[in-house]
Design an enzyme around this catalytic site. Structure first.
Site, PDB file in Angstrom:
ATOM      1  N   ASP A  25      -9.234  53.001 -53.975  1.00  0.00           N
ATOM      2  CA  ASP A  25      -9.443  54.320 -54.566  1.00  0.00           C
ATOM      3  C   ASP A  25      -9.803  55.256 -53.411  1.00  0.00           C
ATOM      4  O   ASP A  25     -10.932  55.271 -52.938  1.00  0.00           O
ATOM      5  CB  ASP A  25     -10.575  54.236 -55.599  1.00  0.00           C
ATOM      6  CG  ASP A  25     -10.958  55.604 -56.145  1.00  0.00           C
ATOM      7  OD1 ASP A  25     -10.282  56.600 -55.816  1.00  0.00           O
ATOM      8  OD2 ASP A  25     -11.946  55.671 -56.907  1.00  0.00           O
ATOM      9  N   LYS A  87      -8.931  64.869 -48.701  1.00  0.00           N
ATOM     10  CA  LYS A  87      -7.962  64.714 -49.793  1.00  0.00           C
ATOM     11  C   LYS A  87      -7.488  66.064 -50.331  1.00  0.00           C
ATOM     12  O   LYS A  87      -6.376  66.193 -50.809  1.00  0.00           O
ATOM     13  CB  LYS A  87      -8.632  63.909 -50.910  1.00  0.00           C
ATOM     14  CG  LYS A  87      -7.709  63.446 -52.012  1.00  0.00           C
ATOM     15  CD  LYS A  87      -8.474  62.506 -52.934  1.00  0.00           C
ATOM     16  CE  LYS A  87      -7.653  62.043 -54.109  1.00  0.00           C
ATOM     17  NZ  LYS A  87      -8.410  61.074 -54.934  1.00  0.00           N
ATOM     18  N   GLU A 184      -4.987  57.610 -60.990  1.00  0.00           N
ATOM     19  CA  GLU A 184      -6.389  57.208 -61.145  1.00  0.00           C
ATOM     20  C   GLU A 184      -6.800  56.988 -62.611  1.00  0.00           C
ATOM     21  O   GLU A 184      -7.386  55.952 -62.929  1.00  0.00           O
ATOM     22  CB  GLU A 184      -7.296  58.227 -60.448  1.00  0.00           C
ATOM     23  CG  GLU A 184      -7.219  58.065 -58.926  1.00  0.00           C
ATOM     24  CD  GLU A 184      -7.666  59.276 -58.134  1.00  0.00           C
ATOM     25  OE1 GLU A 184      -8.243  60.208 -58.728  1.00  0.00           O
ATOM     26  OE2 GLU A 184      -7.433  59.298 -56.912  1.00  0.00           O
ATOM     27  N   ASP A 206     -11.245  62.315 -66.129  1.00  0.00           N
ATOM     28  CA  ASP A 206     -11.577  61.896 -64.769  1.00  0.00           C
ATOM     29  C   ASP A 206     -11.893  63.112 -63.906  1.00  0.00           C
ATOM     30  O   ASP A 206     -10.995  63.812 -63.446  1.00  0.00           O
ATOM     31  CB  ASP A 206     -10.382  61.104 -64.204  1.00  0.00           C
ATOM     32  CG  ASP A 206     -10.626  60.593 -62.775  1.00  0.00           C
ATOM     33  OD1 ASP A 206     -11.678  60.920 -62.181  1.00  0.00           O
ATOM     34  OD2 ASP A 206      -9.764  59.873 -62.255  1.00  0.00           O
TER      35      ASP A 206
END
Lengths: 642, 179
Positions: A25, A87, A184, A206
């Site tokens: 992850d 990211k 994810e 999420d």
């Protein structure tokens, strides 16, 4: 050779050996790596027992790179060389990055995405992310005692093609074999679904450090099916920090800040946010470089107020995903909460109010994605335990299309289409004698090209001159199981083969990746060559074993001459595997692949038929007849059930 | 059976508009279970590509047969009437006038932020479409009157587009409600 593992997927080589596979992850704030051991998914800790690896990379003055907690300590004192939340920059230009003015980095525009100037040189987000992934890989290899077969890397479901490609490139750069890019929320659904034997419609909410995803899934025995997904790839916990940061500036009436002071206040803002999860108010104390001290208290109510529209934006995404899935919120059996940012009480409350039910928090929101990814990785490499098997059907988050006349988009593959997906469409020339056609590939929902993300431009040349409208140009879009797009175009009428396949421009070519690998400190020049040979040998061995297994099982699909040719090709390849000439080895692999083409095709055919086995023509006809009277009403009504 | 096999044969379903959707779903999952790229992660490049092509084809087939308008268009295509390839579709004036009225009503409701008016339009359109799909089923499955079915399908293409627009307008109003 193709499709040799139909009846027993992935079971060809060394069936009893456990293959080393992990799920990673790669988060905005933290990265986790997990694996399945003795049937149990678990997160791998570092030597100090920390499960989380902060996604922070620092380029040190001595030329070394440090990652994680060690780098995190330098955020305030060496902000330009210590990159956090990289990211957010993946596959993004400078103008795409939110709050870019408050970030301490020296940004440099680069092909396809922004880069950061550090003391170690100009670094792309792909390279920076690769540093994080290298550490994750090393941690995994230390735990598992050897090289990894592969990794499943998770990405936000709402990541577009550029962001996905960048992530995959980073993993390859870190020396990882990417088994799959997995969304994810889907990874979380796998972990939750298997753990709780959940069946029915579930939503996964999420909210991570920098991204928000909402996915609506249908869980059934052996099938995880994503019905719709939505979100915002630039909305996450960082934005909540940013709101507190702005609130501090406003309350303390601060002038423009140095990068060091800005970073310090940002860190305090984050601490205050985390404190408010369990307390009614949070003290914020900051000593600036000029020795001025700021003392403020942020209460939960004010925090909820200043972040209200961030939470509202997530709920808007939830509504849209439900609409896309053609479901009402009452249809949702449970809402699985994922991502550290869902710990914020105002987020929990808003989700509970919206769905009129308490969200599901029984899995660690930091770990659930990595655990799901590990479970999927384990399945993909064929480490089946106890006959566990499932089919995962995911979707693309954003529509893919082409620019047509007048700057409008023509959608070829709509959002929420199940992947892999393919679609071809024909276009024509609009001028007499036109010999070239520009093809502009875009991703997004808006009608105007200018409002969508541009993925690639290329030109189809060599169209023979014809009158306007006579040429037939067939453009084909193919989205693979990682959600990555390939586009090709071909003029149909003339047989002039003018076809091109593009990889969108931000992606790194294999040569570039190889070059970066070669340049990196850890790989000597001929190391890359040796590695390539070794990879080819492994691949060849796999090919031989798969072919032999297929022959054993399905020789009846071949005649004697065909079998002899395949066996000869195997023998030739076996000789080459023992040698050290990569080129000869590759050619021998191609030969074997060529000889087994027809075989592969027949096996696929047999397998599709097998899937439908036991149904005779008579049965199908009987279904046709029954379809007449009894179902007439409901089946036609279904057409308008919106 | 190969990548050009028609979708009804692929899913072993009778070539009819009145389709057993649960059978479609079951066959879809069975075939996808065999051909999905996740089954071929360890295989070589060519096998992976072939799996992706098959899985994409199966997905396309399911999508085409699942939605009634797409299914009708596909049945007509198999019967030699390719509606997608048509350049100019001349519709009769009465239908076009009706279309304009629908659109005007939708726009008025949207501009007036009249949620109820939009819902009423949606409901009326829903009823209208249900009747038209029943008629289309008879034309396609019982009478096999392709020209008449093609004509009705063209109308439905207009109406489905209108329904999408009303859905979008409703969604926009809902979203405004949040802020």
């Amino acid at each position: 050779m193709a499709l040799f593992q139909i009846s027993e997927p992935n079971a060809s080589a060394a069936p009893h050996q456990h293959r080393r596979a992990v799920g990673i992850d790669l988060g905005t704030t933290h990265t986790l790596v997990a694996t399945v051991k003795s049937g149990m998914a678990l997160v791998l800790n570092d030597a100090q027992g920390h499960p989380l690896l902060p996604s922070v990379v620092r380029y040190q003055p001595d030329g070394q790179t440090e990652v994680g907690y060690a780098a995190q300590n330098w955020l305030a004192s060496d902000p330009k060389n210590t990159v956090l939340s990289v990211k957010r920059f993946m596959g993004r230009g400078r103008k795409d990055i939110a709050h870019v003015e408050s970030l301490p980095y020296d940004f440099v525009e680069g092909a396809g995405m922004v880069r950061v100037r550090t003391r170690a040189g100009v670094k792309s987000p792909v390279e920076i992310s690769a540093e994080i992934l290298k550490v994750a890989r090393a941690r995994a290899e230390a735990h598992l005692g050897g090289e990894l077969v592969g990794a499943v890397i998770t990405v936000p479901a709402y990541f577009d093609d550029a962001q996905r490609q960048a992530t995959k490139d980073a993993a390859r750069l870190a020396g990882l074999n990417v088994l799959r890019l997995l969304n994810e929320p889907t990874a979380a659904a796998i972990a939750y679904g298997l753990e709780n034997a959940a069946e029915g419609i579930y939503a996964v909410y999420d909210l991570g450090g920098g991204t928000f995803d909402i996915s609506i899934l249908k869980l059934a025995r052996g099938v995880f099916e994503v019905l719709a997904t939505g979100g915002d790839s630039a909305l996450g916990g960082d934005d909540f920090d940013q709101r507190i940061f702005c609130w501090v500036l406003e309350q303390a009436e601060l002038p423009p800040l140095s990068p060091e002071d800005a970073r310090l206040i940002m860190t305090r803002a984050r601490e205050a946010k985390e404190f408010l999860t369990h307390h009614a108010e949070a003290p914020i104390t900051v000593r600036l470089a000029n020795n001025r001290t700021i003392d403020l208290t942020l209460d939960a109510h004010t925090f909820a107020e200043i972040t209200r529209n961030l939470v509202a934006r997530t709920l808007q995404g939830v509504k849209k995903a439900l609409r896309d899935a053609r479901l009402a919120k009452a249809d949702v059996k449970g809402v699985v909460m994922v991502g550290g940012s869902t710990r914020m009480p105002q987020v929990q409350q808003a989700v509970a109010d919206f769905f009129q039910s308490a969200p599901l928090n029984n899995l660690d929101p930091d770990k659930v994605v990595a655990l799901g990814a590990a479970t999927q990785a384990n399945l993909l490499v064929g480490n089946k335990t106890g006959g566990d098997d499932w089919l995962l059907l995911d979707v693309i988050p954003l529509s893919l299309g082409l620019e047509t006349m007048g700057g409008l988009t023509e959608k070829l593959i709509p959002r929420n289409a199940t992947i892999p997906a393919a679609r071809a469409q024909e276009f024509t020339t609009f001028r007499d004698g036109q010999t070239a056609m520009a093809i502009h590939v875009v991703q997004g929902e808006r009608e105007l090209v200018a409002d969508c993300r541009s993925l690639a431009r290329f030109e189809l040349r060599g169209i023979p001159p014809m009158v306007a409208g006579a040429a037939r140009i067939r453009v084909t879009f193919q989205v693979d199981a990682d959600g990555l797009l390939a586009v090709s175009a071909r003029e149909q009428t003339t047989g002039v083969a003018a076809a091109i396949t593009v990889k969108p421009s931000y992606g790194l070519s294999d040569d570039e990746i190889a070059g970066m690998l070669k340049d990196s400190v850890s790989h000597a020049r001929d190391d890359a060559q040796r590695r390539a040979l070794k990879e080819a040998q492994v691949e060849a061995q796999r090919l031989i074993e798969a072919t032999q297994a297929a022959l054993k099982e399905d020789a009846h699909l071949l005649d004697k001459a065909e079998i002899a040719r395949i066996e000869a090709a195997i023998a030739k390849l076996q000789t080459q595997v023992l040698g050290d000439n990569r080129r000869h080895l590759t050619l021998a692999m191609d030969d074997l692949a060529f000889e087994t083409q027809a075989f592969a095709h027949r096996r696929m055919d047999q397998s599709v038929k097998r899937a439908l086995a036991g149904r005779t023509v008579e049965e199908v006809n009987a279904i046709a007849e029954r379809a007449g009277e009894e179902r007439r009403e409901e089946k036609t009504n279904e057409g308008s059930a919106a | 059976m190969d990548l050009t096999t028609d979708f009804f044969t692929l899913f072993q379903l009778p070539r009819l508009f009145r389709l057993d959707l649960s059978a479609l779903e079951a066959r879809y999952l069975e075939i996808q279970g065999e051909v999905h790229p996740d089954r071929f992660v360890q295989a070589d490049e060519r096998a992976r590509r072939q799996a992706a092509q098959w899985a994409a084809r199966v997905n396309e087939g399911c999508l085409t047969l699942k939605k009634p308008l797409e299914r009708a268009k596909y049945l007509l295509f198999l019967a030699g009437h390719d509606l997608e390839a048509e350049r100019n579709t001349v519709m009769e004036p009465a239908f076009l006038i009706e279309q304009m009225e629908w659109r005007e009503a939708a726009e008025e409701a949207r501009n007036g932020r009249d949620h109820h008016a939009l819902e009423r339009l949606h409901h009326r359109l829903h009823q209208d479409l249900a009747g038209r799909y029943r008629a289309l089923a008879a034309l396609l499955d019982d009478q096999r009157d392709w020209p008449a079915a093609a004509h009705e399908t063209r109308r439905l293409m207009f109406l489905e587009k209108l329904r999408l627009e009303i859905d979008d307008a409703l969604a926009a109003l809902e979203d405004e409600g949040i802020y």
